[in-house]
Design a protein around this motif. Structure first.
Motif, PDB file in Angstrom:
ATOM      1  N   SER A   9      37.171  29.046  45.076  1.00  0.00           N
ATOM      2  CA  SER A   9      38.136  30.135  45.076  1.00  0.00           C
ATOM      3  C   SER A   9      39.475  29.626  44.574  1.00  0.00           C
ATOM      4  CB  SER A   9      38.284  30.688  46.493  1.00  0.00           C
ATOM      5  OG  SER A   9      39.440  31.488  46.618  1.00  0.00           O
ATOM      6  N   GLU A  55      36.058  32.073  41.611  1.00  0.00           N
ATOM      7  CA  GLU A  55      36.396  33.325  42.279  1.00  0.00           C
ATOM      8  C   GLU A  55      37.923  33.480  42.252  1.00  0.00           C
ATOM      9  OE1 GLU A  55      34.381  34.809  46.020  1.00  0.00           O
ATOM     10  OE2 GLU A  55      36.413  34.418  46.778  1.00  0.00           O
ATOM     11  N   LYS A  71      34.392  35.673  38.993  1.00  0.00           N
ATOM     12  CA  LYS A  71      34.185  36.718  39.999  1.00  0.00           C
ATOM     13  C   LYS A  71      35.551  36.999  40.616  1.00  0.00           C
ATOM     14  CE  LYS A  71      29.703  36.426  39.355  1.00  0.00           C
ATOM     15  NZ  LYS A  71      28.792  35.813  40.328  1.00  0.00           N
ATOM     16  N   HIS A 103      38.077  38.242  44.022  1.00  0.00           N
ATOM     17  CA  HIS A 103      38.320  38.544  45.437  1.00  0.00           C
ATOM     18  C   HIS A 103      39.467  39.541  45.474  1.00  0.00           C
ATOM     19  CE1 HIS A 103      38.975  38.330  49.686  1.00  0.00           C
ATOM     20  NE2 HIS A 103      38.157  37.304  49.862  1.00  0.00           N
TER      21      HIS A 103
END
Length: 243
Positions: free
Chosen positions: A6, A30, A48, A50
């Motif tokens: 992340s 992410e 991706k 969040h």
């Protein structure tokens, strides 16, 4: 199984992740849309998302804040990428307001799932539900996939030696797992191995998941080189998965 990290650790350490940075040690990134992030970076790895969570709450008792939360989360869902969205949380635990918040959250997810199919719902420590079974019973009724946060689960259960036993239908809908370490009662996003999480339980759990699940490091570096930190975390994660 895809392995990634992340960008929350980059954001909190004021380090910008650039297109020419060497991140060959991960399969995906992410991107956290918070703390001023409002556009997608150009990276040499699959992305991706969040959704914002520091300032949003899909169970907010404030109509204005709820609208803001829905607008902010909808804005990133519009990119079309798989997007992690937090369940709604407490405004207050005072009499009657938990039930009211649950109804508001129900309306929020009815709205979002009527428009979007790319929601990956994450369990949180600020959950309106007293246990994970209640969480499952509520959200299995919605058209969402799931992000299972390891530390959040253990904190909510208050038992770091509790086996990870989940319903088969829920397991089938897990698309992502968030991994970090922590201690009882606190969501600290510590490096793997520096808290109370029993990663032998995590290893057994990961073996039950589908091959297309992403496992994402959410540990946050404190005072160390961010890239070196995540290389070390990825090595530790691979040892858990494949060791």
């Amino acid at each position: 199984m895809e392995i990634g990290f992340s960008t929350i650790g980059f954001l909190l350490n004021n380090v910008e992740l650039k297109a020419n940075d060497n991140i060959d040690f991960v399969d995906e990134v992410e991107v956290v849309f918070d703390l001023g992030v409002d556009s997608l970076p150009k990276l040499n790895k699959p992305i991706k998302i969040h959704a914002p969570y520091f300032y949003t709450n899909l169970a907010s008792l404030s109509k204005r804040h709820l609208k803001f939360s829905l607008d902010e989360i909808s804005r990133v869902l519009d990119f079309g990428f798989d997007t992690v969205v937090h369940e709604g949380g407490f405004t207050t635990r005072f009499d009657g307001y938990i039930e009211k918040s649950v109804k508001i959250m129900e309306t929020s997810f009815e709205f979002l799932t009527s428009k979007y199919t790319n929601i990956i719902l994450e369990n949180t420590t600020n959950s309106l539900f007293s246990n994970f079974e209640e969480f499952l019973d509520f959200f299995m009724n919605f058209n969402v996939n799931f992000c299972f946060d390891i530390s959040h689960y253990f904190i909510k259960e208050d038992k770091f030696n509790k086996p990870i036993l989940l319903k088969d239908k829920y397991l089938e809908r897990i698309r992502k797992v968030h991994i970090s370490d922590t201690v009882q009662g606190k969501d600290l996003h510590l490096p793997i191995g520096s808290g109370n999480v029993d990663f032998r339980l995590v290893q057994a759990f990961l073996k039950d998941l589908k091959d297309d699940v992403s496992v994402v490091i959410e540990s946050i570096p404190r005072g160390s080189n961010v890239f070196d930190f995540y290389r070390e975390e990825i090595d530790k994660l691979k040892e858990i998965i494949y060791g």
